[in-house]
Design a protein around this motif. Structure first.
Motif, PDB file in Angstrom:
ATOM      1  N   GLU A  86       0.773  -1.074   0.050  1.00 43.43           N
ATOM      2  CA  GLU A  86       0.043  -0.080   0.120  1.00 43.43           C
ATOM      3  C   GLU A  86       0.969   1.400   0.079  1.00 43.43           C
ATOM      4  OE1 GLU A  86      -1.585   1.164   4.340  1.00 43.43           O
ATOM      5  OE2 GLU A  86      -1.911  -0.842   3.817  1.00 43.43           O
ATOM      6  N   MET A 104      -6.454   9.528   7.946  1.00 43.78           N
ATOM      7  CA  MET A 104      -6.183   8.026   7.455  1.00 43.78           C
ATOM      8  C   MET A 104      -7.091   7.009   7.888  1.00 43.78           C
ATOM      9  SD  MET A 104      -4.226   6.218   5.575  1.00 43.78           S
ATOM     10  CE  MET A 104      -3.784   4.209   5.310  1.00 43.78           C
ATOM     11  N   SER A 108      -9.526   4.531   5.494  1.00 37.14           N
ATOM     12  CA  SER A 108      -9.262   2.957   5.844  1.00 37.14           C
ATOM     13  C   SER A 108     -10.770   2.476   6.220  1.00 37.14           C
ATOM     14  CB  SER A 108      -8.005   3.001   6.893  1.00 37.14           C
ATOM     15  OG  SER A 108      -6.974   3.220   6.426  1.00 37.14           O
ATOM     16  N   THR A 112     -12.624  -0.050   3.483  1.00 40.89           N
ATOM     17  CA  THR A 112     -13.068  -1.350   3.986  1.00 40.89           C
ATOM     18  C   THR A 112     -14.423  -1.669   4.358  1.00 40.89           C
ATOM     19  OG1 THR A 112     -11.042  -1.402   5.314  1.00 40.89           O
ATOM     20  CG2 THR A 112     -12.673  -2.839   5.788  1.00 40.89           C
ATOM     21  N   GLY A 134      -9.153  -4.840   6.408  1.00 46.00           N
ATOM     22  CA  GLY A 134      -8.500  -3.618   5.865  1.00 46.00           C
ATOM     23  C   GLY A 134      -7.089  -3.726   5.217  1.00 46.00           C
ATOM     24  N   GLU A 135      -6.432  -4.441   5.891  1.00 45.87           N
ATOM     25  CA  GLU A 135      -4.982  -4.909   5.068  1.00 45.87           C
ATOM     26  C   GLU A 135      -5.314  -5.127   3.581  1.00 45.87           C
ATOM     27  OE1 GLU A 135      -2.350  -7.433   7.343  1.00 45.87           O
ATOM     28  OE2 GLU A 135      -1.872  -5.536   8.727  1.00 45.87           O
ATOM     29  N   ARG A 138      -6.374  -2.556   1.280  1.00 46.18           N
ATOM     30  CA  ARG A 138      -5.242  -1.645   0.868  1.00 46.18           C
ATOM     31  C   ARG A 138      -4.242  -2.129   0.244  1.00 46.18           C
ATOM     32  NH1 ARG A 138      -6.468  -0.539   6.261  1.00 46.18           N
ATOM     33  NH2 ARG A 138      -4.452  -1.330   6.771  1.00 46.18           N
TER      34      ARG A 138
END
Length: 189
Positions: A86, A104, A108, A112, A134-135, A138
């Motif tokens: 990301e 941020m 995020s 998500t 979320g990871e 992203r």
């Protein structure tokens, strides 16, 4: 490149249509002057294209929106690429916030939620499937999140992290609505 040159380039991206020229006059008179000129009509969307230089992108144009709510100006551009990393840069009143902060967090949370909701509504995620993290969402994103507000509260003297809690809510709401609209209007992207 010098830090000053990078900062001036970033400012030109963050303020679309503004021309910034750097002339280094320290060189000897027999040498040509070093000059750098930056002007980006595409603003933060063009910034994202710059971040994705030499990277294969998943959709041809960055997703871009610019909105305002309760005196907080939110400008976002994002584009997915085929990398696993990301690459998100956040700014408050044109100041880079490398540690992110509430803008941020709002961004995020919004992307998500929107991707998972979209996946459920369109049966991409089955009822027994877990939501994407979320990871996961992203991964492969290049994005610029820029907010402008009257009274930013930073969590340190270096202004590396925004602390205004109302910004999280506003960015979350605005990005959520705009990204949802984008996905509904562009299902093939």
């Amino acid at each position: 490149r010098s830090t000053l040159a990078n900062r001036l380039r970033d400012l030109a991206f963050l303020n679309s249509g503004i021309a910034v020229t750097l002339i280094d006059e320290r060189l000897e008179t027999s040498d040509p002057l070093y000059t750098e000129h930056h002007c980006y009509e595409g603003g933060v969307a063009e910034f994202v294209k710059y971040l994705n230089t030499d990277i294969k992108v998943v959709h041809p144009e960055p997703i871009y929106f610019h909105c305002e709510k309760d005196g907080i100006d939110v400008e976002v551009a994002m584009q997915y690429n085929d990398s696993y990393s990301e690459n998100i840069f956040t700014f408050v009143n044109n100041i880079h916030t490398p540690d992110g902060g509430t803008h941020m967090a709002g961004f995020s949370m919004a992307i998500t939620r929107v991707v998972n909701d979209y996946g459920r509504r369109h049966n991409i995620l089955k009822p027994n499937d877990s939501n994407l993290s979320g990871e996961d969402i992203r991964e492969g994103i290049a994005a610029i999140v820029s907010v402008k507000l009257e009274d930013p509260q930073f969590e340190s003297q270096t202004k590396s992290k925004l602390g205004n809690s109302e910004v999280r809510t506003i960015v979350n709401q605005l990005v959520g609505k705009q990204f949802t609209d984008y996905l509904e209007e562009n299902p093939k992207n």
